[in-house]
Structure formats: structure tokens, C-alpha cells
Design an enzyme around this catalytic site. Structure first.
Site, PDB file in Angstrom:
ATOM      1  N   ALA A 236      26.548 -95.304  33.139  1.00 29.73           N
ATOM      2  CA  ALA A 236      27.014 -93.951  32.824  1.00 29.73           C
ATOM      3  C   ALA A 236      27.920 -93.941  31.605  1.00 29.73           C
ATOM      4  O   ALA A 236      28.648 -94.895  31.343  1.00 29.73           O
ATOM      5  CB  ALA A 236      27.776 -93.373  34.017  1.00 29.73           C
ATOM      6  N   HIS A 237      27.868 -92.827  30.880  1.00 32.34           N
ATOM      7  CA  HIS A 237      28.832 -92.614  29.814  1.00 32.34           C
ATOM      8  C   HIS A 237      30.171 -92.268  30.458  1.00 32.34           C
ATOM      9  O   HIS A 237      30.209 -91.481  31.403  1.00 32.34           O
ATOM     10  CB  HIS A 237      28.366 -91.465  28.920  1.00 32.34           C
ATOM     11  N   PRO A 238      31.272 -92.821  29.960  1.00 33.56           N
ATOM     12  CA  PRO A 238      32.557 -92.578  30.633  1.00 33.56           C
ATOM     13  C   PRO A 238      32.987 -91.111  30.637  1.00 33.56           C
ATOM     14  O   PRO A 238      33.707 -90.698  31.536  1.00 33.56           O
ATOM     15  CB  PRO A 238      33.546 -93.462  29.863  1.00 33.56           C
TER      16      PRO A 238
END
Lengths: 413, 413
Positions: A236-238
Site C-alpha cells: 500500500a501507498h502510505p
């Protein structure tokens, strides 16, 4: 320089540049592979009998190392005994004709061999002298051995890679070696450019650890500003959502819909336009906060059909997405094929096999021909050609430049 | 070029080079950050009112985006309306003075704005025109949006990253954007070098997906030669042992002892010289085959003391090793400090904070001064300076070069 006379015309912006390459294994050879792809002549100086260590690395194609062949395509090879006075004269002649020297020994080794940067800056002031090492030529850890695995751990990338509930993972390619190779190319090319103005060579000192730090994106700043230690986020993108992998019927795939408009397009493409209107998903901030609910809402739909179905739908809607390709999928990838990115390489005797080509596309030069394998050299294969070019009119080598203290050799590796 | 007159002297091999930077977000700004670090003058052309999207990305330092500040240090900013005839005249004047143009719009956008590579190759033949995009300017997928997450999935690195029993993970930094930025720098510098010979600019076309393929090391070759699809190996090297993380009393750390001699040194350093004599661990091939037993043998020892103890012992023995550092550890790292790799940056109004410096160390130039923050520009901050430099002696802009069809603008983003 006229050292390249008698060779077939090269095609690239570095045509005419000669690189004397003392490097081995990966970071240095990757650097000089990029230079060769751009048209430089790269002469690989190898150890007698065994050559570059990677000639013994698998996988093998008949007797040739595929590992060696990948990173040494388009180079020439000469095997030399750097402790023999006759071969040292030869190196001195080659240095006089070279524009660039690349090495990736531990700091101090080239000095002990008598080819240190300081000495050569005196005798060959035109030379761009590039070193790649684990920790650089200066600093308290300069002497320590630095492998890819070591700098991936030390530089922080492992702490950011993998799933939060599992131990840190390495990047699945030798990110430490390869990125240092790329920064070395940048140091070399900027020095060559500068040399066109002042006719002076440079010393380029690249540390794998420095390069790791330089590639940490905003991780350092985030810690310094917010005091939070960044950690692993799996796939996931943060700080964007949806921006990760989701389950389809036959595996996982990526949807990257990082703004409200793309989220609306995504909801439409999934056949669930009302998803974009739900209060809990109205903004990226809300979608990040309610990520588990969003994942469930998306996967309730995407699990009902295979990846290919969703990729088609999302592409039509202009939503960034992708299957998570395994390596075999790259060979038939239409975009990589159209960009001539799958080329063939071949060792001294073996059959050709495929690897990735040159991603630097320049209008004035053709891509590497994908139908003709690029050769990697056999050990010492180009000795005759190199020797005949270096012979002085009297049939002997020209005198060596600079004195050398043979007693120093005992310390060399 | 004399566009830089009146500015303080820059220090770097690209001193005198002017970059007109239309790029936004990460890949393009990272590319031009490297050019600025090397001494180029980078003029960032930003959208009116909002500027680069990342000015709105957190984390924030007072009103400044730390994200924006990291990648735009050392640049100048001018905000322009590319649809206004007056601002278009200004762009034409700036183009006449620029050496390099960098953009990372989707293919076609710059054409629709009237600043496509083909048109500018006619009107500004000296210009090095570099584009970074997800999939490149050619090929069947050229028009698709390509984010970092998408090319990490499509290009294969995710399939190789993470633990074998968990789903693929992303590389914990934007490997797709950053590597494309580095290859773009290489394309630009090799073109600038070539331009010193033939006075011609170039078109540099960098695709993030191509760059991913180029960084897959031997993964493609391994599949093509052996028919095995490479997969994730957690923190272990696929073909060396010991070469991964081991448990200590207080966490995990890396030992990278990839040959027989280093394995012997490691066994000594762990106080277990007999380990190196066990038949099942005699060669790297045997150690790889008996990896679970080796891990147990090593961890039976390493679990008895903390990481720092083993790192000291292994360093004394010359065995490559490292703690798995989290990002906070980089700020106090003695080697990064000695190499001036932790610098300060500062936005328009905010306080300074720390990020990574320039890893390209060149003997003729000083490192970025770690005691003085490098400024990133406020939106439009350098308008006055840039305008005054461009004013013709008559007090008006010089006439624009090349015709432009205003009707095309409707299509532009």
C-alpha cells in the site's frame, strides 16, 4: 580518441569515449554496461586465468555464465597480471588513451597496485577516475566491505520494505549495487561534460550507502518533521487510497486511484458508482482512515471476476491499474516489445538468451537491435586487437609513465 | 549561457547549464534536483495559483510541504499561464536561453500546449528535450497513466519483493519514479556531452516501465535460461549462504558471508570455529542446500547476545554485516555524517529540516554545506529576477519564435 580506430562505428552519444574498466561483479560492470549501451568503448581489464568473479556465477548457458553475459555485453576483455612489469607498461599505455577509469575495489587497493586516483591525477590529468565502494573513499567506515545486502540493511530500505507484521525484506533486485552504478554513470558523464570546458579529469567517489540514503524519498524528512519512524506498508501507498493490491477471482492486482476523480471513475468501472458517494469514502483522507472498509467494499466486487476483466474495465475508464507480473510475463509484454526492451545477449560460445535492453531512448540513435545478440567477451578475447593498437612504431611498448614501487604490491589483494 | 548572469557562482560540473523544468510530483523533480545538485540552474515552471501538486502533499513544516521542499531544493520558480499569449512569449524567450527541457506529462500534453519535442527541435535545435512518462512516447500503452505503484507491479519487482509465504510487497521507496529520474539524468548528460561535439540537441524519452525492466538484474535471463520463474526470497540472497538476517537477543541483523573464507571468519567471530568444518556447511552449495540447519546453527549462538555485540565481533573479523536500520538511525550514522549526506533544506517560510544530500562526490567541488539549509522556492518566487533578465533593451519581450495554434489548447490538461 583514436584508440577506437579500426572498430566498427558505434552508435551512441559516447561514441569515441574509451573506458578502462577494472571493476568486477555488479555495481561497476552495471555502470560500464550503461556506458557501453550509450556508445562508449569499454575495455574490461580482468584477472589472469579466472577473470571477473561472476564468470563463475550461475545460471550457465553451456560454458558461459548468464550472469556475466548480462552485465558485460558489448565490452572487450583483456586479461592482465597487474604485478608483471610488462603488463603494467601495457596498462600505462592504455591509460594514456583512456577517457574514463572505473573500479570498485575496496578503498586502498588501487593505490597499492600503483593506480590510485592521486597518482593518476598527476600522470593522466585528463582521466575521469570513478570509484564505487560500499562506504566511499572517506569516513570512519571506508575500509569495511559493503555488499548490496549490507547497504540495503544499513541504509534503511529494508525497514520500509515488506509487510508490517513480517520481518523486513530485501528489495528483490540488487538495489544497492545497481543504484550506485547509476549514480556513478551520472558522476562520470557530468565530469566528461565539464572536461569539454576545462580539459581536466575528475575524481568520482560513489558510496553505495550514500546512494541508499539519497533514494529514501521523503522518509528522512518525515521522521525529522513529524518524529514518526516510517515503517513497512506491504503493497500500500502510505498516504493514498485506493492505492494497493486487491483480490480478484484469480489473484491480486493493483488499483492506483489516488484522487477523488479517479476514485469516481474506479467506482464506475467496478459497476458500483454509489461507492464514490458513500460518506466514509468521500475524500482521500476519509478513504485512508476507513481503509479496511474500503478494501472490503472493493474486493466484494473484484473477487467476482478475473484480473484481466478488471484491468480492461479500469483501463477503459482511465484508472491506473496493473496485474502484478511475474518475470516470465515481461517477455511477451506488448509495451516492452514495442520499446525494444527485450534484447538478446550471448557469451563466448553459448547460445543467445534474452535480458533487458537500454531504457535510455535518444532520437539520434537506434535502439539495440533485438534480432542480433549482443556479445559479451570471452576472457582475454580482445588481447590481440588491443595489443596491436598499442604497439609503438618500433614494435615495442612505449615507456611507462610514472614510477612504481614494486614492494607495495605485496599488500594488494 | 549568459542567462545565469547576476546569480551567485554555482559549484558543480553543470555550472552554466540552464534547465527549464515543466515537471511535477516526483520523477521529473528528482531528475532536476540531481541536475541542480551538480550545479545546473533549474527554473521550475509552475501552474498559476497552485503550482506543483506536491506543494499540497504532507508532511508540512508550518505552511511548506516537506515533500515539495525535499525534491525542489536549489531551484527557482516562476508561475505561468501557458495559455496566455504573454506568458507564452516569455516561455519562448526562456527556451531560447535554456539548454535542457524536462517534462513528465502524459505523452501528447506538451504537443497540445505547443511545446512538443518535434516543434521545439525545429525552433530550438540546441535544446536537450527530456520526457519521463509511465510507458514512454511510443508503443501501444503510451497513452496510459503510469504511476510508481503501477510500474512496480507491471515491471516485475513486486513479484520478487517480500516473503515467499506472503503477497508481493512494494519496494519501500518510489523505486519506479526515482530510477526513471536517474536514467533521465543519464540521457540528458550524455546528450549534453554529445552536443559539445555536434551542437545539436536531442530528444530523451524515458519510460518508467523500461527502467524497471532494466533493473531486474539477472531475473529475466534466469527465466530464459532455466525456465524457472524467480520469486520472493524474503531477506535472503537467492544463491548465497549465509547471506540474510539472523536473530540476535534484541532483533535481527544481516550477516553476508558469501564465500568459504568469509564463512570461516564468521564462524570464528561467533566463537564457533568448528561450524566451518562441518561437512554440511563446507561449500556455499552445501550451505544453500542445508540452509535451515545453518540458520539454526547460527541463531543458536547469535540469540545469546545483542546485535551490537555481534556487529563489533564480525567487523573485527572483516565479515560484512549490518544492523537493519530504521530511518531514524540514519541521522546519527557516523559514515553518512562524515560524507555530508545529511543536509538541511528549507521552504519559503518554514523552519529547516533534514534530508539526504548529494551522493555524487567530485574532487573539484565542495559538498552541499550541511550547516546552511538549501532553499526550495516559493511559488513564483523568482519571477522578478527571471523577467528582468529576459527583458529586451526596448523594455518589451522579444518576439516569440514559431507559430502556435490556439485552438489546440482546448485539449491540453
Amino acid at each position: 580518441m583514436d584508440f577506437s580506430q579500426g572498430l566498427p562505428a558505434k552508435k551512441g552519444p559516447l561514441d569515441g569515449i574509451t573506458v578502462l574498466d577494472f571493476s568486477r561483479v555488479l555495481s561497476g560492470p552495471y555502470c560500464t554496461m550503461v556506458l557501453a549501451d550509450l556508445g562508449a568503448r569499454v575495455i574490461k581489464v580482468e584477472r589472469l586465468a579466472t577473470g571477473d568473479d561472476t564468470r563463475a556465477f550461475g545460471p550457465f548457458v553451456e560454458d558461459d555464465s548468464a550472469y556475466f553475459t548480462c552485465f558485460n555485453r558489448g565490452k572487450e576483455s583483456i586479461a592482465l597480471d597487474l604485478k608483471s612489469p610488462r603488463d603494467r607498461q601495457l596498462v600505462d599505455r592504455m591509460l594514456a588513451e583512456a577517457d574514463v577509469l572505473v573500479e570498485n575495489f575496496r578503498p586502498g587497493v588501487m593505490d597499492r597496485l600503483g593506480y590510485g586516483a592521486e597518482r593518476l591525477a598527476q600522470s593522466h590529468p585528463h582521466l575521469v577516475y570513478a570509484s564505487i565502494s560500499g562506504f566511499g573513499q572517506t569516513g570512519p567506515m571506508s575500509d569495511l566491505p559493503g555488499y548490496d545486502m549490507v547497504v540495503q540493511a544499513m541504509g534503511g530500505i529494508m525497514s520500509l520494505t515488506g509487510w508490517p507484521d513480517a520481518p523486513p525484506a530485501r528489495v528483490g533486485t540488487s538495489f544497492g549495487d545497481l543504484s550506485a552504478g547509476l549514480f556513478a554513470v551520472i558522476g562520470i558523464l557530468s565530469s566528461l561534460y565539464k572536461r569539454t570546458r576545462d580539459a581536466q579529469g575528475s575524481r568520482v567517489d560513489i558510496a553505495m550507502l550514500d546512494c541508499q540514503a539519497a533514494l529514501m524519498e521523503t522518509a528522512l524528512a518525515t521522521y525529522d518533521v513529524e518524529g514518526k519512524v516510517p515503517t513497512r506498508t506491504g503493497d500500500a501507498h502510505p498516504s493514498l487510497s485506493p492505492f494497493e493490491a486487491y483480490d480478484a477471482q484469480d489473484g491480486r492486482f493493483i488499483i492506483a486511484a489516488g484522487n477523488d476523480q479517479l476514485f469516481m471513475f474506479m467506482a464506475d468501472a467496478l459497476g458500483s458508482p454509489q461507492m464514490a458517494l458513500e460518506p466514509q469514502f468521500l475524500s482521500n483522507a476519509q478513504r485512508c482512515r476507513n481503509r479496511p472498509a474500503l478494501i472490503e467494499a472493493i474486493q466484494a466486487i473484484t473477487r467476482t471476476a478475473p484480473i484481466a476483466h478488471w484491468i480492461d474495465r479500469l483501463n477503459e475508464a482511465g484508472v491506473p491499474c496493473s496485474p502484478i507480473n511475474t518475470i516470465d510475463k515481461l517477455f511477451e509484454h506488448p509495451q516492452l516489445a514495442a520499446r525494444n526492451m527485450i534484447i538478446q545477449v550471448q557469451g563466448e560460445g553459448g547460445r543467445a538468451f534474452r535480458t533487458a535492453g537500454n531504457p535510455i531512448k535518444l532520437n539520434a540513435y537506434a535502439d539495440i537491435d533485438v534480432t542480433t545478440p549482443v556479445r559479451a567477451p570471452g576472457l582475454d578475447e580482445h588481447r590481440e586487437r588491443i595489443l596491436s593498437q598499442l604497439m609503438s612504431p618500433t614494435g615495442d611498448y612505449a615507456p611507462a609513465t610514472g614510477a612504481f614501487d614494486e614492494s607495495l604490491l605485496k599488500e594488494a589483494i
